[in-house]
Design a protein around this motif. Structure first.
Motif, mmCIF file in Angstrom:
data_model
loop_
_atom_site.group_PDB
_atom_site.id
_atom_site.type_symbol
_atom_site.label_atom_id
_atom_site.label_comp_id
_atom_site.label_asym_id
_atom_site.label_seq_id
_atom_site.Cartn_x
_atom_site.Cartn_y
_atom_site.Cartn_z
ATOM 1 N N ARG A 124 0.847 -1.194 0.000
ATOM 2 C CA ARG A 124 0.000 0.000 0.000
ATOM 3 C C ARG A 124 0.878 1.238 0.000
ATOM 4 N N ASN A 126 0.683 5.113 0.735
ATOM 5 C CA ASN A 126 -0.260 6.016 1.380
ATOM 6 C C ASN A 126 0.416 7.249 1.954
ATOM 7 N N SER A 131 -3.933 6.604 -1.292
ATOM 8 C CA SER A 131 -4.021 5.279 -0.693
ATOM 9 C C SER A 131 -4.214 4.265 -1.824
ATOM 10 N N ARG A 133 -3.520 0.493 -3.215
ATOM 11 C CA ARG A 133 -3.256 -0.857 -2.726
ATOM 12 C C ARG A 133 -2.957 -1.798 -3.892
#
Length: 153
Positions: A124, A126, A131, A133
């Motif tokens: 991930r 972030n 964000s 994934r």
């Protein structure tokens, strides 16, 4: 110097996929070779509907003696001054971001990220409103295919 190399890498990745040779699709990841540049890379899209042309890539440029350089095209630009990190399973690595692009700050971090990817199941990116994934199924095979694909360049 590293920033220049990263910008060159970004420019190369923006070229049409049709100019590249597929080295295979390995679950969530694929590997390509571009003999004209020359370069090879493993690449994946993030999970979810809002990927917005985002991707993660691990590239090799044999003539520049660059191997396993990590690059992220983010789903959105990170907020100015924000801290951006990539989390691979439970390990975090800081990234350097510029607009919608992010890189490891140095070759040692590239190597640590690549090593972590080989035994992880999730990643991930972030921070700063981002964000993204990624499923890591097939990443190790795609990275290996990219390295082997550039062995003779």
């Amino acid at each position: 110097m590293r920033k220049t190399i990263c910008l060159v890498a970004l420019t190369a990745l923006a070229l049409p996929v049709s100019a590249k040779d597929s080295l295979g699709v390995y679950s969530s990841w694929a590997a390509f070779r571009d003999a004209d540049t020359p370069r090879c890379y493993a690449i994946a899209k993030p999970r979810g509907r809002n990927a917005n042309r985002a991707f993660a890539s691990i590239g090799t440029w044999p003539k520049r003696e660059i191997r396993n350089q990590v690059h992220f095209r983010l789903s959105r630009a990170a907020s100015d001054g924000s801290t951006l990190r990539v989390r691979i399973d439970t390990t975090n690595f800081d990234l350097v971001a510029q607009g919608r692009n992010a890189w490891a700050p140095d070759a040692q971090t590239d190597a640590a990220i690549v090593a972590a990817l080989r035994s992880a199941s999730a990643m991930r990116v972030n921070g700063g409103g981002v964000s993204d994934r990624y499923n890591l199924s097939g990443v190790a095979t795609a990275m290996d295919a990219a390295i082997v694909g550039c062995a003779d360049l």
